[in-house]
Write a protein that holds these residues in place. Structure first.
Motif, PDB file in Angstrom:
ATOM      1  N   LEU A 115     -71.719-100.735 -13.817  1.00 47.38           N
ATOM      2  CA  LEU A 115     -70.115-100.844 -14.722  1.00 47.38           C
ATOM      3  C   LEU A 115     -69.984-102.346 -15.011  1.00 47.38           C
ATOM      4  CD1 LEU A 115     -67.745 -99.028 -12.451  1.00 47.38           C
ATOM      5  CD2 LEU A 115     -69.138 -98.040 -14.333  1.00 47.38           C
ATOM      6  N   GLY A 116     -70.651-103.303 -14.495  1.00 47.80           N
ATOM      7  CA  GLY A 116     -70.432-104.705 -14.733  1.00 47.80           C
ATOM      8  C   GLY A 116     -69.282-105.248 -14.011  1.00 47.80           C
ATOM      9  N   SER A 117     -68.833-106.204 -14.590  1.00 49.79           N
ATOM     10  CA  SER A 117     -67.867-107.155 -13.764  1.00 49.79           C
ATOM     11  C   SER A 117     -66.509-106.525 -13.540  1.00 49.79           C
ATOM     12  CB  SER A 117     -67.562-108.562 -14.612  1.00 49.79           C
ATOM     13  OG  SER A 117     -66.825-108.209 -15.787  1.00 49.79           O
ATOM     14  N   SER A 118     -66.354-105.395 -14.000  1.00 51.92           N
ATOM     15  CA  SER A 118     -65.022-104.625 -13.696  1.00 51.92           C
ATOM     16  C   SER A 118     -64.929-104.354 -12.043  1.00 51.92           C
ATOM     17  CB  SER A 118     -64.795-103.613 -14.589  1.00 51.92           C
ATOM     18  OG  SER A 118     -64.699-103.769 -15.948  1.00 51.92           O
ATOM     19  N   THR A 119     -66.354-104.295 -11.473  1.00 47.58           N
ATOM     20  CA  THR A 119     -66.158-103.961 -10.199  1.00 47.58           C
ATOM     21  C   THR A 119     -65.548-104.975  -9.330  1.00 47.58           C
ATOM     22  OG1 THR A 119     -67.644-103.269  -8.453  1.00 47.58           O
ATOM     23  CG2 THR A 119     -68.364-105.034  -9.583  1.00 47.58           C
ATOM     24  N   VAL A 120     -65.281-106.030  -9.935  1.00 46.99           N
ATOM     25  CA  VAL A 120     -64.584-107.068  -9.074  1.00 46.99           C
ATOM     26  C   VAL A 120     -63.127-106.691  -8.299  1.00 46.99           C
ATOM     27  CG1 VAL A 120     -65.602-109.149 -10.037  1.00 46.99           C
ATOM     28  CG2 VAL A 120     -63.457-108.456 -10.851  1.00 46.99           C
ATOM     29  N   GLN A 121     -62.343-105.511  -9.278  1.00 45.37           N
ATOM     30  CA  GLN A 121     -61.264-105.087  -8.921  1.00 45.37           C
ATOM     31  C   GLN A 121     -61.236-103.974  -7.862  1.00 45.37           C
ATOM     32  OE1 GLN A 121     -58.435-104.359 -12.059  1.00 45.37           O
ATOM     33  NE2 GLN A 121     -59.399-105.917 -13.291  1.00 45.37           N
ATOM     34  N   SER A 122     -62.565-103.591  -7.575  1.00 46.92           N
ATOM     35  CA  SER A 122     -62.828-102.529  -6.446  1.00 46.92           C
ATOM     36  C   SER A 122     -62.590-103.089  -5.271  1.00 46.92           C
ATOM     37  CB  SER A 122     -64.104-102.025  -6.487  1.00 46.92           C
ATOM     38  OG  SER A 122     -64.363-101.141  -5.342  1.00 46.92           O
ATOM     39  N   ARG A 123     -61.766-102.448  -4.112  1.00 50.64           N
ATOM     40  CA  ARG A 123     -61.600-102.924  -2.794  1.00 50.64           C
ATOM     41  C   ARG A 123     -62.210-102.046  -1.726  1.00 50.64           C
ATOM     42  NH1 ARG A 123     -55.652-104.244  -1.877  1.00 50.64           N
ATOM     43  NH2 ARG A 123     -55.589-102.079  -2.940  1.00 50.64           N
ATOM     44  N   ALA A 124     -63.460-101.419  -2.223  1.00 53.44           N
ATOM     45  CA  ALA A 124     -64.003-100.417  -1.287  1.00 53.44           C
ATOM     46  C   ALA A 124     -64.121-101.360   0.107  1.00 53.44           C
ATOM     47  CB  ALA A 124     -65.346 -99.912  -1.601  1.00 53.44           C
ATOM     48  N   LEU A 125     -63.997-100.422   1.015  1.00 54.18           N
ATOM     49  CA  LEU A 125     -64.208-101.115   2.324  1.00 54.18           C
ATOM     50  C   LEU A 125     -64.796-100.143   3.521  1.00 54.18           C
ATOM     51  CD1 LEU A 125     -60.790-101.550   4.251  1.00 54.18           C
ATOM     52  CD2 LEU A 125     -61.100-100.358   2.323  1.00 54.18           C
ATOM     53  N   GLY A 126     -65.282-100.600   4.738  1.00 57.07           N
ATOM     54  CA  GLY A 126     -65.537 -99.876   5.814  1.00 57.07           C
ATOM     55  C   GLY A 126     -65.472-100.666   6.955  1.00 57.07           C
ATOM     56  N   GLY A 127     -65.341 -99.885   8.118  1.00 53.65           N
ATOM     57  CA  GLY A 127     -64.940-100.291   9.208  1.00 53.65           C
ATOM     58  C   GLY A 127     -65.334 -99.277  10.600  1.00 53.65           C
ATOM     59  N   MET A 128     -65.160 -99.671  11.913  1.00 56.66           N
ATOM     60  CA  MET A 128     -65.080 -98.988  13.009  1.00 56.66           C
ATOM     61  C   MET A 128     -63.755 -99.111  13.651  1.00 56.66           C
ATOM     62  SD  MET A 128     -68.306 -97.636  12.944  1.00 56.66           S
ATOM     63  CE  MET A 128     -68.502 -97.096  14.627  1.00 56.66           C
ATOM     64  N   ALA A 129     -63.597 -97.932  14.213  1.00 55.89           N
ATOM     65  CA  ALA A 129     -62.402 -97.745  15.021  1.00 55.89           C
ATOM     66  C   ALA A 129     -62.529 -96.622  16.060  1.00 55.89           C
ATOM     67  CB  ALA A 129     -61.215 -97.448  14.242  1.00 55.89           C
ATOM     68  N   ASN A 130     -62.388 -96.833  17.000  1.00 56.15           N
ATOM     69  CA  ASN A 130     -62.832 -96.057  18.388  1.00 56.15           C
ATOM     70  C   ASN A 130     -64.003 -95.111  18.342  1.00 56.15           C
ATOM     71  OD1 ASN A 130     -61.909 -94.592  20.632  1.00 56.15           O
ATOM     72  ND2 ASN A 130     -61.147 -92.815  19.540  1.00 56.15           N
ATOM     73  N   GLY A 131     -65.164 -95.676  17.733  1.00 55.59           N
ATOM     74  CA  GLY A 131     -66.398 -94.930  17.454  1.00 55.59           C
ATOM     75  C   GLY A 131     -66.420 -94.030  16.432  1.00 55.59           C
ATOM     76  N   THR A 132     -65.461 -94.271  15.564  1.00 52.20           N
ATOM     77  CA  THR A 132     -65.546 -93.757  14.250  1.00 52.20           C
ATOM     78  C   THR A 132     -65.519 -94.475  13.054  1.00 52.20           C
ATOM     79  OG1 THR A 132     -63.501 -92.173  15.091  1.00 52.20           O
ATOM     80  CG2 THR A 132     -63.968 -92.211  12.633  1.00 52.20           C
ATOM     81  N   ALA A 133     -66.637 -94.346  12.461  1.00 58.26           N
ATOM     82  CA  ALA A 133     -66.833 -95.133  10.827  1.00 58.26           C
ATOM     83  C   ALA A 133     -65.935 -94.444   9.940  1.00 58.26           C
ATOM     84  CB  ALA A 133     -68.535 -94.879  10.648  1.00 58.26           C
ATOM     85  N   ILE A 134     -65.526 -95.454   9.420  1.00 60.72           N
ATOM     86  CA  ILE A 134     -64.381 -95.184   8.168  1.00 60.72           C
ATOM     87  C   ILE A 134     -64.807 -96.069   7.013  1.00 60.72           C
ATOM     88  CG2 ILE A 134     -61.911 -95.347   7.563  1.00 60.72           C
ATOM     89  CD1 ILE A 134     -61.615 -95.872  10.896  1.00 60.72           C
ATOM     90  N   PHE A 135     -65.212 -94.931   5.662  1.00 61.16           N
ATOM     91  CA  PHE A 135     -65.408 -95.803   4.572  1.00 61.16           C
ATOM     92  C   PHE A 135     -64.406 -95.288   3.439  1.00 61.16           C
ATOM     93  CE2 PHE A 135     -69.029 -95.016   7.226  1.00 61.16           C
ATOM     94  CZ  PHE A 135     -69.800 -96.152   7.174  1.00 61.16           C
ATOM     95  N   CYS A 136     -64.050 -96.254   2.848  1.00 58.39           N
ATOM     96  CA  CYS A 136     -63.183 -95.989   1.775  1.00 58.39           C
ATOM     97  C   CYS A 136     -63.559 -96.524   0.362  1.00 58.39           C
ATOM     98  CB  CYS A 136     -61.917 -96.787   1.912  1.00 58.39           C
ATOM     99  SG  CYS A 136     -61.115 -96.779   3.576  1.00 58.39           S
ATOM    100  N   LEU A 137     -63.687 -95.490  -0.480  1.00 59.72           N
ATOM    101  CA  LEU A 137     -64.180 -95.431  -1.896  1.00 59.72           C
ATOM    102  C   LEU A 137     -63.237 -95.322  -2.869  1.00 59.72           C
ATOM    103  CD1 LEU A 137     -67.262 -92.794  -0.912  1.00 59.72           C
ATOM    104  CD2 LEU A 137     -67.376 -95.402  -1.296  1.00 59.72           C
ATOM    105  N   PRO A 138     -63.558 -95.873  -4.125  1.00 57.41           N
ATOM    106  CA  PRO A 138     -62.733 -95.518  -5.166  1.00 57.41           C
ATOM    107  C   PRO A 138     -62.593 -94.073  -5.587  1.00 57.41           C
ATOM    108  CG  PRO A 138     -64.165 -97.206  -5.724  1.00 57.41           C
ATOM    109  CD  PRO A 138     -64.698 -96.588  -4.258  1.00 57.41           C
ATOM    110  N   GLY A 139     -61.634 -93.786  -6.422  1.00 57.67           N
ATOM    111  CA  GLY A 139     -61.335 -92.394  -6.703  1.00 57.67           C
ATOM    112  C   GLY A 139     -62.286 -91.800  -7.669  1.00 57.67           C
ATOM    113  N   SER A 140     -63.048 -92.437  -8.417  1.00 58.90           N
ATOM    114  CA  SER A 140     -63.596 -91.668  -9.441  1.00 58.90           C
ATOM    115  C   SER A 140     -65.009 -90.947  -8.819  1.00 58.90           C
ATOM    116  CB  SER A 140     -64.493 -92.783 -10.697  1.00 58.90           C
ATOM    117  OG  SER A 140     -65.469 -93.640  -9.996  1.00 58.90           O
ATOM    118  N   THR A 141     -65.480 -89.993  -9.471  1.00 55.06           N
ATOM    119  CA  THR A 141     -66.685 -89.310  -8.931  1.00 55.06           C
ATOM    120  C   THR A 141     -68.097 -89.907  -9.139  1.00 55.06           C
ATOM    121  OG1 THR A 141     -65.541 -87.117  -9.661  1.00 55.06           O
ATOM    122  CG2 THR A 141     -67.913 -87.081  -9.114  1.00 55.06           C
ATOM    123  N   GLY A 142     -67.975 -90.896 -10.032  1.00 51.05           N
ATOM    124  CA  GLY A 142     -69.139 -91.809 -10.259  1.00 51.05           C
ATOM    125  C   GLY A 142     -69.176 -92.739  -9.090  1.00 51.05           C
TER     126      GLY A 142
END
Length: 173
Positions: A115-142
């Motif tokens: 997509l180019g530089s617009s990705t700087v506005q994505s705040r996708a993130l991941g982490g672990m809590a109590n042995g659970t992996a959590i991944f947060c993705l943007p809302g678009s199917t792409g």
């Protein structure tokens, strides 16, 4: 064999959460893509919810999944942008025992190639809590397709040199 790999595939129990003020299960292509992709990879969809992008609803649902002995991975879609209505990062990051900084970094790198530089506005993130992996993705199917490129390997016990499977809570029963 790497220290974090197994020789056989291990199906994981994964929950999918869509965060949207406008979508329903009938038109949630992003959540449906994630559900279909994880099942096609051999994992189990143990729960799927769609809620409004509200900080406390997000924390409530994800906290319940973190505490659930049957949920090993949570993947959310939506609410990671830069508008005032996007609440996922601040709602979820406080639940982490450890952040997975490399997930967001790699997601934005792959997204930049698409997509180019617009990705700087994505705040996708991941982490672990109590042995659970959590991944947060943007809302678009792409964006969910891009995120799944990373997750498909990292949620496969055979992926070398390492993956997240050994760090997840074991499922009882």
């Amino acid at each position: 064999m790497g220290h974090c790999t197994q020789s056989q595939f291990q199906p994981l129990n994964i929950a999918v959460l869509t965060l949207s003020d406008t979508r329903t299960f009938d038109n949630d292509t992003s959540g449906q893509y994630l559900a279909d992709a994880l099942i096609a990879a051999g994992h189990r969809l143990v729960d799927r919810k769609l809620i409004k992008d509200d900080t406390y609803q997000i924390r409530s649902v994800i906290s319940q999944w973190i505490a659930d002995e049957q949920v090993q991975v949570v993947i959310s879609t939506g609410g990671t942008g830069f508008t005032a209505r996007d609440n996922t990062p601040q709602a979820v990051s406080v639940l982490f025992d450890r952040s997975i900084e490399g997930f967001g970094e790699l997601f934005r790198h792959l997204s930049f190639l698409e997509l180019g530089s617009s990705t700087v506005q994505s705040r996708a993130l991941g982490g672990m809590a109590n042995g659970t992996a959590i991944f947060c993705l943007p809302g678009s199917t792409g964006a969910c397709r891009t995120g799944w490129k990373i997750l498909a390997e990292q949620l496969d016990a055979r992926h070398r040199p390492c993956n997240f499977v050994p760090h997840l809570k074991p499922v009882q029963g």
